[in-house]
Design a protein around this motif. Structure first.
Motif, PDB file in Angstrom:
ATOM      1  N   LEU A 142      16.592 -30.917  52.610  1.00 40.57           N
ATOM      2  CA  LEU A 142      17.058 -31.204  51.574  1.00 40.57           C
ATOM      3  C   LEU A 142      18.577 -31.216  51.448  1.00 40.57           C
ATOM      4  O   LEU A 142      19.171 -31.709  50.691  1.00 40.57           O
ATOM      5  N   ALA A 143      19.102 -30.288  52.646  1.00 40.94           N
ATOM      6  CA  ALA A 143      20.457 -30.145  52.756  1.00 40.94           C
ATOM      7  C   ALA A 143      21.018 -31.575  52.296  1.00 40.94           C
ATOM      8  O   ALA A 143      21.523 -32.332  52.511  1.00 40.94           O
ATOM      9  N   ALA A 144      20.442 -32.439  53.992  1.00 43.64           N
ATOM     10  CA  ALA A 144      20.601 -34.281  54.455  1.00 43.64           C
ATOM     11  C   ALA A 144      20.121 -34.759  53.140  1.00 43.64           C
ATOM     12  O   ALA A 144      21.131 -36.114  51.971  1.00 43.64           O
ATOM     13  N   PHE A 145      19.251 -34.385  52.564  1.00 35.78           N
ATOM     14  CA  PHE A 145      18.722 -35.355  51.165  1.00 35.78           C
ATOM     15  C   PHE A 145      20.089 -35.062  49.907  1.00 35.78           C
ATOM     16  O   PHE A 145      20.821 -36.165  49.247  1.00 35.78           O
ATOM     17  N   ILE A 146      20.754 -33.782  49.579  1.00 36.71           N
ATOM     18  CA  ILE A 146      21.553 -33.098  48.766  1.00 36.71           C
ATOM     19  C   ILE A 146      22.696 -34.196  48.446  1.00 36.71           C
ATOM     20  O   ILE A 146      23.393 -34.911  48.035  1.00 36.71           O
ATOM     21  N   ARG A 147      22.515 -34.548  50.537  1.00 29.51           N
ATOM     22  CA  ARG A 147      24.495 -34.802  50.644  1.00 29.51           C
ATOM     23  C   ARG A 147      24.235 -36.360  50.433  1.00 29.51           C
ATOM     24  O   ARG A 147      25.296 -36.942  49.896  1.00 29.51           O
ATOM     25  N   SER A 148      22.817 -37.456  50.945  1.00 27.44           N
ATOM     26  CA  SER A 148      23.149 -38.982  50.394  1.00 27.44           C
ATOM     27  C   SER A 148      23.100 -39.115  48.646  1.00 27.44           C
ATOM     28  O   SER A 148      23.310 -39.336  48.120  1.00 27.44           O
ATOM     29  N   GLU A 149      22.203 -37.476  48.382  1.00 30.35           N
ATOM     30  CA  GLU A 149      21.965 -38.043  46.765  1.00 30.35           C
ATOM     31  C   GLU A 149      23.556 -37.763  46.257  1.00 30.35           C
ATOM     32  O   GLU A 149      24.750 -38.772  44.934  1.00 30.35           O
ATOM     33  N   SER A 150      24.697 -37.172  46.601  1.00 27.27           N
ATOM     34  CA  SER A 150      25.664 -36.685  46.131  1.00 27.27           C
ATOM     35  C   SER A 150      26.624 -37.880  46.548  1.00 27.27           C
ATOM     36  O   SER A 150      27.530 -39.205  45.813  1.00 27.27           O
ATOM     37  N   GLU A 151      26.341 -38.413  47.147  1.00 28.77           N
ATOM     38  CA  GLU A 151      27.681 -39.980  47.981  1.00 28.77           C
ATOM     39  C   GLU A 151      27.003 -40.942  46.960  1.00 28.77           C
ATOM     40  O   GLU A 151      28.189 -41.339  46.706  1.00 28.77           O
ATOM     41  N   LYS A 152      26.291 -41.323  47.027  1.00 24.17           N
ATOM     42  CA  LYS A 152      25.758 -42.169  45.922  1.00 24.17           C
ATOM     43  C   LYS A 152      25.290 -42.503  44.546  1.00 24.17           C
ATOM     44  O   LYS A 152      26.021 -42.786  43.965  1.00 24.17           O
ATOM     45  N   TRP A 153      25.438 -41.340  43.852  1.00 24.77           N
ATOM     46  CA  TRP A 153      25.976 -41.131  42.478  1.00 24.77           C
ATOM     47  C   TRP A 153      27.122 -41.089  42.422  1.00 24.77           C
ATOM     48  O   TRP A 153      27.681 -41.066  40.863  1.00 24.77           O
ATOM     49  N   GLY A 154      28.147 -40.144  43.246  1.00 30.03           N
ATOM     50  CA  GLY A 154      29.536 -40.258  43.419  1.00 30.03           C
ATOM     51  C   GLY A 154      30.559 -41.121  43.286  1.00 30.03           C
ATOM     52  O   GLY A 154      31.396 -41.298  42.620  1.00 30.03           O
ATOM     53  N   ARG A 155      29.112 -42.489  43.946  1.00 30.06           N
ATOM     54  CA  ARG A 155      30.079 -43.806  44.123  1.00 30.06           C
ATOM     55  C   ARG A 155      30.218 -44.688  42.068  1.00 30.06           C
ATOM     56  O   ARG A 155      30.776 -45.057  41.138  1.00 30.06           O
ATOM     57  N   VAL A 156      28.853 -44.062  41.877  1.00 26.93           N
ATOM     58  CA  VAL A 156      28.664 -44.599  40.725  1.00 26.93           C
ATOM     59  C   VAL A 156      29.704 -44.307  39.585  1.00 26.93           C
ATOM     60  O   VAL A 156      29.155 -44.692  38.634  1.00 26.93           O
ATOM     61  N   VAL A 157      29.409 -42.805  39.565  1.00 28.00           N
ATOM     62  CA  VAL A 157      30.371 -42.162  38.641  1.00 28.00           C
ATOM     63  C   VAL A 157      31.857 -42.341  38.736  1.00 28.00           C
ATOM     64  O   VAL A 157      32.200 -42.969  37.652  1.00 28.00           O
ATOM     65  N   ARG A 158      32.137 -42.416  39.421  1.00 26.86           N
ATOM     66  CA  ARG A 158      33.247 -43.110  39.845  1.00 26.86           C
ATOM     67  C   ARG A 158      33.900 -44.748  39.563  1.00 26.86           C
ATOM     68  O   ARG A 158      35.381 -44.737  38.648  1.00 26.86           O
ATOM     69  N   GLN A 159      33.118 -45.826  40.114  1.00 30.70           N
ATOM     70  CA  GLN A 159      33.008 -46.888  39.306  1.00 30.70           C
ATOM     71  C   GLN A 159      32.701 -47.277  37.793  1.00 30.70           C
ATOM     72  O   GLN A 159      33.584 -47.877  37.313  1.00 30.70           O
ATOM     73  N   ALA A 160      31.742 -46.096  36.988  1.00 31.39           N
ATOM     74  CA  ALA A 160      31.876 -45.721  35.755  1.00 31.39           C
ATOM     75  C   ALA A 160      33.206 -45.119  35.083  1.00 31.39           C
ATOM     76  O   ALA A 160      33.257 -45.618  34.143  1.00 31.39           O
ATOM     77  N   GLY A 161      33.469 -44.538  35.623  1.00 29.36           N
ATOM     78  CA  GLY A 161      34.895 -44.154  34.845  1.00 29.36           C
ATOM     79  C   GLY A 161      34.482 -42.092  34.217  1.00 29.36           C
ATOM     80  O   GLY A 161      34.946 -42.189  33.036  1.00 29.36           O
ATOM     81  N   ILE A 162      33.286 -42.200  34.311  1.00 33.64           N
ATOM     82  CA  ILE A 162      32.227 -40.602  33.615  1.00 33.64           C
ATOM     83  C   ILE A 162      33.224 -40.183  34.127  1.00 33.64           C
ATOM     84  O   ILE A 162      33.906 -38.948  35.512  1.00 33.64           O
ATOM     85  N   ARG A 163      33.577 -39.129  33.076  1.00 34.35           N
ATOM     86  CA  ARG A 163      34.332 -37.908  33.431  1.00 34.35           C
ATOM     87  C   ARG A 163      34.016 -36.221  32.458  1.00 34.35           C
ATOM     88  O   ARG A 163      33.556 -37.471  31.032  1.00 34.35           O
ATOM     89  N   VAL A 164      33.854 -35.377  32.578  1.00 35.52           N
ATOM     90  CA  VAL A 164      33.794 -34.108  31.063  1.00 35.52           C
ATOM     91  C   VAL A 164      34.725 -33.368  31.039  1.00 35.52           C
ATOM     92  O   VAL A 164      35.210 -32.670  32.448  1.00 35.52           O
ATOM     93  N   GLU A 165      35.857 -33.317  30.433  1.00 32.71           N
ATOM     94  CA  GLU A 165      36.974 -32.385  30.229  1.00 32.71           C
ATOM     95  C   GLU A 165      35.734 -30.619  30.426  1.00 32.71           C
ATOM     96  O   GLU A 165      35.747 -30.191  29.046  1.00 32.71           O
TER      97      GLU A 165
END
Length: 322
Positions: free
Chosen positions: A299-322
């Motif tokens: 599970l720890a490895a899976f969460i790390r993988s998912e975090s990397e994947k969705w981090g890239r998507v979020v950065r490219q889309a510029g999604i932010r919550v103040e």
């Protein structure tokens, strides 16, 4: 990644180590924090699993809904709870792998303050569109959307929710210029999709199947690794030509960081036993999700993988919550 095969492969490992670890049993009821309001798939899955865990552990496992802030409120409660095994969390995709990339400030660090126990379930999504477009395939929709840059919109169940980030992933892979319209939950979004006020959205198939089969909306692709049995005639996202847009939401059990290893191991065994119990698997399937379990390490490895994947998507889309 075939999550089901990966997670199932590890089932025997924690049971094999059990004899080498000191035994632990809860001495009072366990709080199972669900970081969303009651009634959704996360809540239903937690209650199904909690029932069986209580039988296995000899103490009631009581689900407590603490929604708000994209799951952060419930996550913070568990992160700050005593690390003694009597407070556990149903962690989800957004809370554990996306929110840290979206929220400028969080009251806790999910990587530092929470520890993995076991996977619990996965839930495939579908790309659905309004019937007013008249499109029957994903290729037709992409062609139409590209011919109308900036004019089409896609809905989600909330800013930064998994339905938002998964739609962003598809939009990026397909090269579409579309406007995001966040809703407070999926119900209002579906109503607007049916009415043609938005053109597209991603939904968990369990919640979308009724509207799809009744003909209110059109499903163009299932975003999991294969076709989904609730909508078997709808191609997978890979079959539709976008394998890199695969997206599956998921839930898992977490505890406060610092929880002793024997406690984590016993809780992990209890979750795995629940998922392997056929009546539990059938109830989860009836709720529209697939049971899935794992070792804490997997599970720890899976969460790390998912975090990397969705981090890239979020950065490219510029999604932010103040």
């Amino acid at each position: 990644m075939n999550r089901r095969l990966l997670l199932a492969a590890g089932l025997a490992a924690p049971f094999a180590r059990a004899n080498a670890q000191p035994a632990w049993s809860p001495n009072r009821p366990i709080r199972f924090i669900v970081p969303f309001v009651a009634g959704g798939s996360t809540d239903v899955a937690a209650r199904i699993i909690a029932d069986r865990m209580g039988e296995t552990l000899g103490q009631p496992v009581i689900v407590e809904n603490r929604g708000g802030s994209g799951g952060n409120i419930g996550g913070d409660i568990v992160a700050k709870a005593p690390p003694d095994g009597h407070t556990i969390l149903m962690g989800v995709t957004g809370l554990l792998s996306t929110n840290k990339h979206i929220y400028r400030q969080m009251a806790f660090d999910p990587d530092r303050d929470l520890a993995p126990v076991s996977m619990a379930y996965t839930a495939d999504m579908a790309i659905v569109v309004t019937n007013r477009l008249g499109t029957r395939t994903l290729a037709e929709f992409v062609t139409l959307a590209k011919a109308n840059p900036g004019k089409f919109s896609f809905g989600s169940s909330g800013h930064g929710a998994s339905t938002h980030t998964a739609a962003e992933l598809f939009r990026q892979q397909a090269g579409l210029d579309m406007v995001h319209v966040p809703y407070r939950g999926s119900g209002a979004a579906v109503n607007d999709l049916v009415a043609g006020n938005i053109e597209m959205m991603l939904m968990q198939i369990a919640g979308a199947a009724g509207s799809i089969t009744s003909g209110q909306i059109t499903a163009l692709a299932a975003t999991g690794p294969r076709r989904h049995p609730l909508i078997p005639t709808v191609p997978s996202i890979a079959e539709a030509g976008y394998p890199q847009a695969e997206a599956t939401s998921w839930g898992c059990v977490m505890v406060p960081a610092g929880t002793p290893a024997p406690v984590v191991l016993r809780l992990s065994q209890a979750v795995q036993e629940a998922i392997a119990h056929r009546p539990v698997a059938q109830r989860l399937e009836g709720a529209g999700v697939d049971g899935a379990s794992s070792t804490p390490e997997q599970l720890a490895a899976f969460i790390r993988s998912e975090s990397e994947k969705w981090g890239r998507v979020v950065r490219q889309a510029g999604i932010r919550v103040e």
